[in-house]
Each structure stands twice: as structure tokens, then as C-alpha cells.
Write a protein that holds these residues in place. Structure first.
Motif, mmCIF file in Angstrom:
data_model
loop_
_atom_site.group_PDB
_atom_site.id
_atom_site.type_symbol
_atom_site.label_atom_id
_atom_site.label_comp_id
_atom_site.label_asym_id
_atom_site.label_seq_id
_atom_site.Cartn_x
_atom_site.Cartn_y
_atom_site.Cartn_z
ATOM 1 N N THR A 252 1.168 11.394 -10.204
ATOM 2 C CA THR A 252 0.394 12.633 -10.120
ATOM 3 C C THR A 252 1.291 13.839 -10.379
ATOM 4 O O THR A 252 0.922 14.760 -11.114
ATOM 5 C CB THR A 252 -0.284 12.757 -8.736
ATOM 6 N N GLU A 253 2.476 13.834 -9.787
ATOM 7 C CA GLU A 253 3.430 14.928 -10.005
ATOM 8 C C GLU A 253 3.872 14.983 -11.466
ATOM 9 O O GLU A 253 3.988 16.058 -12.048
ATOM 10 C CB GLU A 253 4.633 14.780 -9.080
ATOM 11 N N GLU A 254 4.105 13.835 -12.078
ATOM 12 C CA GLU A 254 4.482 13.790 -13.500
ATOM 13 C C GLU A 254 3.384 14.369 -14.382
ATOM 14 O O GLU A 254 3.664 15.120 -15.321
ATOM 15 C CB GLU A 254 4.778 12.342 -13.922
ATOM 16 N N LEU A 255 2.134 14.029 -14.079
ATOM 17 C CA LEU A 255 1.009 14.557 -14.849
ATOM 18 C C LEU A 255 0.867 16.065 -14.668
ATOM 19 O O LEU A 255 0.604 16.799 -15.617
ATOM 20 C CB LEU A 255 -0.289 13.846 -14.465
ATOM 21 N N LYS A 256 1.064 16.510 -13.427
ATOM 22 C CA LYS A 256 0.996 17.950 -13.163
ATOM 23 C C LYS A 256 2.066 18.675 -13.977
ATOM 24 O O LYS A 256 1.800 19.706 -14.594
ATOM 25 C CB LYS A 256 1.177 18.225 -11.667
ATOM 26 N N GLN A 257 3.274 18.129 -13.999
ATOM 27 C CA GLN A 257 4.367 18.712 -14.781
ATOM 28 C C GLN A 257 4.002 18.752 -16.267
ATOM 29 O O GLN A 257 4.258 19.732 -16.953
ATOM 30 C CB GLN A 257 5.651 17.905 -14.590
ATOM 31 N N ALA A 258 3.399 17.681 -16.762
ATOM 32 C CA ALA A 258 3.043 17.598 -18.172
ATOM 33 C C ALA A 258 2.032 18.673 -18.563
ATOM 34 O O ALA A 258 2.052 19.163 -19.700
ATOM 35 C CB ALA A 258 2.487 16.214 -18.497
ATOM 36 N N PHE A 259 1.157 19.046 -17.637
ATOM 37 C CA PHE A 259 0.149 20.052 -17.935
ATOM 38 C C PHE A 259 0.597 21.479 -17.650
ATOM 39 O O PHE A 259 -0.073 22.416 -18.056
ATOM 40 C CB PHE A 259 -1.141 19.760 -17.161
ATOM 41 N N THR A 260 1.717 21.663 -16.959
ATOM 42 C CA THR A 260 2.112 23.014 -16.567
ATOM 43 C C THR A 260 3.491 23.441 -17.059
ATOM 44 O O THR A 260 3.844 24.609 -16.934
ATOM 45 C CB THR A 260 2.076 23.167 -15.031
ATOM 46 N N ILE A 261 4.260 22.518 -17.605
ATOM 47 C CA ILE A 261 5.614 22.834 -18.077
ATOM 48 C C ILE A 261 5.717 22.489 -19.561
ATOM 49 O O ILE A 261 5.296 21.420 -19.996
ATOM 50 C CB ILE A 261 6.676 22.021 -17.287
ATOM 51 N N ASP A 262 6.280 23.404 -20.338
ATOM 52 C CA ASP A 262 6.516 23.148 -21.751
ATOM 53 C C ASP A 262 7.612 22.090 -21.880
ATOM 54 O O ASP A 262 8.707 22.264 -21.343
ATOM 55 C CB ASP A 262 6.936 24.443 -22.461
ATOM 56 N N LYS A 263 7.317 21.011 -22.576
ATOM 57 C CA LYS A 263 8.252 19.882 -22.661
ATOM 58 C C LYS A 263 9.546 20.247 -23.379
ATOM 59 O O LYS A 263 10.611 19.746 -23.041
ATOM 60 C CB LYS A 263 7.595 18.706 -23.378
ATOM 61 N N LEU A 264 9.462 21.105 -24.357
ATOM 62 C CA LEU A 264 10.634 21.431 -25.169
ATOM 63 C C LEU A 264 11.596 22.372 -24.446
ATOM 64 O O LEU A 264 12.799 22.149 -24.424
ATOM 65 C CB LEU A 264 10.183 22.047 -26.502
ATOM 66 N N THR A 265 11.062 23.431 -23.846
ATOM 67 C CA THR A 265 11.912 24.466 -23.238
ATOM 68 C C THR A 265 12.038 24.322 -21.724
ATOM 69 O O THR A 265 12.876 24.983 -21.125
ATOM 70 C CB THR A 265 11.336 25.860 -23.533
ATOM 71 N N HIS A 266 11.173 23.538 -21.125
ATOM 72 C CA HIS A 266 11.116 23.352 -19.667
ATOM 73 C C HIS A 266 10.718 24.624 -18.931
ATOM 74 O O HIS A 266 10.956 24.747 -17.729
ATOM 75 C CB HIS A 266 12.430 22.793 -19.121
ATOM 76 N N THR B 181 0.834 -1.198 0.000
ATOM 77 C CA THR B 181 0.000 0.000 0.000
ATOM 78 C C THR B 181 0.872 1.252 0.000
ATOM 79 O O THR B 181 0.607 2.206 -0.738
ATOM 80 C CB THR B 181 -0.941 0.000 1.227
ATOM 81 N N THR B 182 1.902 1.243 0.804
ATOM 82 C CA THR B 182 2.830 2.379 0.847
ATOM 83 C C THR B 182 3.502 2.586 -0.501
ATOM 84 O O THR B 182 3.581 3.711 -1.003
ATOM 85 C CB THR B 182 3.890 2.168 1.946
ATOM 86 N N LYS B 183 3.967 1.504 -1.113
ATOM 87 C CA LYS B 183 4.605 1.598 -2.428
ATOM 88 C C LYS B 183 3.630 2.102 -3.477
ATOM 89 O O LYS B 183 3.987 2.915 -4.328
ATOM 90 C CB LYS B 183 5.184 0.245 -2.837
ATOM 91 N N LEU B 184 2.386 1.636 -3.413
ATOM 92 C CA LEU B 184 1.369 2.068 -4.357
ATOM 93 C C LEU B 184 1.070 3.556 -4.193
ATOM 94 O O LEU B 184 0.960 4.294 -5.163
ATOM 95 C CB LEU B 184 0.099 1.234 -4.199
ATOM 96 N N ARG B 185 0.962 4.008 -2.949
ATOM 97 C CA ARG B 185 0.728 5.441 -2.689
ATOM 98 C C ARG B 185 1.880 6.290 -3.220
ATOM 99 O O ARG B 185 1.668 7.354 -3.794
ATOM 100 C CB ARG B 185 0.537 5.681 -1.196
ATOM 101 N N GLU B 186 3.096 5.827 -3.015
ATOM 102 C CA GLU B 186 4.263 6.558 -3.522
ATOM 103 C C GLU B 186 4.248 6.608 -5.052
ATOM 104 O O GLU B 186 4.551 7.639 -5.642
ATOM 105 C CB GLU B 186 5.558 5.905 -3.034
ATOM 106 N N LYS B 187 3.892 5.508 -5.667
ATOM 107 C CA LYS B 187 3.816 5.453 -7.130
ATOM 108 C C LYS B 187 2.736 6.399 -7.652
ATOM 109 O O LYS B 187 2.954 7.126 -8.622
ATOM 110 C CB LYS B 187 3.535 4.021 -7.589
ATOM 111 N N ILE B 188 1.590 6.435 -6.997
ATOM 112 C CA ILE B 188 0.505 7.342 -7.386
ATOM 113 C C ILE B 188 0.933 8.795 -7.204
ATOM 114 O O ILE B 188 0.672 9.640 -8.050
ATOM 115 C CB ILE B 188 -0.780 7.026 -6.575
ATOM 116 N N ALA B 189 1.614 9.088 -6.112
ATOM 117 C CA ALA B 189 2.091 10.453 -5.866
ATOM 118 C C ALA B 189 3.093 10.876 -6.936
ATOM 119 O O ALA B 189 3.025 12.003 -7.444
ATOM 120 C CB ALA B 189 2.714 10.557 -4.476
ATOM 121 N N ARG B 190 4.010 9.985 -7.301
ATOM 122 C CA ARG B 190 4.989 10.299 -8.365
ATOM 123 C C ARG B 190 4.285 10.534 -9.694
ATOM 124 O O ARG B 190 4.589 11.477 -10.409
ATOM 125 C CB ARG B 190 6.006 9.163 -8.505
#
Length: 170
Positions: free
Chosen positions: A21-35, A10-19
Motif C-alpha cells: 500500500t505504501e509503495e502504491l501511494k509513493q507511485a501515485f504521489t512521487i515522480d519516479k525520475l526526480t523523486h 496473518t501478521t506477515k500478510l498484513r505487513e506485506k499489504i501495508a508495505r
């Protein structure tokens, strides 16, 4: 033992979900090409204030660069311009953003205490000077890409202390 295993999984799953979620947030808020932060981040930064000072910067005839040299070269130009802008902004109270296509934005960071941002004439003069300095810096730069030297020009719209900065700067 079973309960311990379940807790561990459960702890590992929560950590994976948190990671993820952060990756998805980055994808929606940071330009992939220029960062750089993207349009959504710009709107969020602007929403914190009644009025903002903004410069929109556009690479002139960017479509021709893509047509003549290819989109790979165009992408490299965007990355190099972003790097140039970030280097320029290091000692200034501004935030940089990458918008759509070949458009960038520079927003005065109102949270800074380095300037008296209530004096509109001062802000207008300083901000305009900064943007002219940035445009000149980009214009004199020779970008070397795949054994080609490419020099670009850029244009900008600037607005100071506006309630509708995106429309007015455009």
C-alpha cells in the motif's frame, strides 16, 4: 500450533499489504525520475490554504534536447535540474514539485513561521527574488552528460497569494 501458524501468517500478510500500500501511494504521489512530490501532492498542499504563492518553472526548448541528445539525456537533465532546485531550496520555506514533462513548481510553505506571510508586498518581493535567483542558478549551470556539456534556459510564471495559482502562474 496451527493457530499460532495462522496468526504468524496473518501478521506477515498484513505487513506485506501495508508495505505494498505504501509503495502504491509513493507511485501515485512521487515522480519516479526526480523523486520530488508530483502534481497530486501540489494540489493537496494548495488545498490546505485559501490562497498560495506559486512559481511554475519550465525548461525552455526541452523537446529539442530530447531530439538532439536523446531522451536518456533529457531524463538526466530533469534529474540534475531537480537536484539543483532541491539544493537551492534547503534554506528557504518552500516546497518543490515535479509536474508533467519538463515542468517544476515551487510553492511557498505557509506553515513556516520564518516569514510574515500576511504582508503581500514583502512576500511578492522575496518570492520573486528567490525565483530569479533559482533561474539564474540553473542558467549558469553547465550540465555534463555523456561527454556533452549542455547549458539550458528556464522560464517561470510567478503568482503571489492567488486563489487560482496554477492557472495564473501558467
Amino acid at each position: 500450533i496451527v493457530i499460532s501458524l495462522l496468526k504468524s501468517q496473518t501478521t506477515k500478510l498484513r505487513e506485506k499489504i501495508a508495505r505494498r500500500t505504501e509503495e502504491l501511494k509513493q507511485a501515485f504521489t512521487i515522480d519516479k525520475l526526480t523523486h520530488l512530490p508530483n502534481r497530486l501532492q501540489l494540489f493537496e498542499a494548495q488545498s490546505k490554504h485559501d490562497s498560495t504563492s506559486l512559481a511554475l518553472i519550465n525548461i525552455d526548448r526541452f523537446n529539442e534536447i530530447n531530439e538532439i541528445y536523446g531522451t536518456h539525456c533529457g531524463d538526466q537533465i530533469l534529474q540534475l535540474v531537480a537536484n539543483e532546485m532541491v539544493q537551492w531550496s534547503i534554506d528557504k520555506p518552500v516546497d518543490m514539485f515535479k509536474l508533467h514533462a519538463d515542468e517544476f513548481a515551487v510553492l511557498i510553505n505557509k506553515d513556516t513561521e520564518d516569514m510574515n506571510l500576511t504582508d503581500q508586498a514583502l512576500v511578492e518581493n522575496i518570492f520573486s527574488h528567490w525565483i530569479i535567483e533559482l533561474l539564474d542558478r540553473i542558467r549558469v549551470k553547465h550540465f555534463n552528460i555523456s561527454n556533452q556539456t549542455i547549458q539550458i534556459t528556464v522560464s517561470s510564471g510567478i503568482v503571489v497569494n492567488s486563489k487560482n495559482p496554477n492557472t495564473e502562474a501558467d
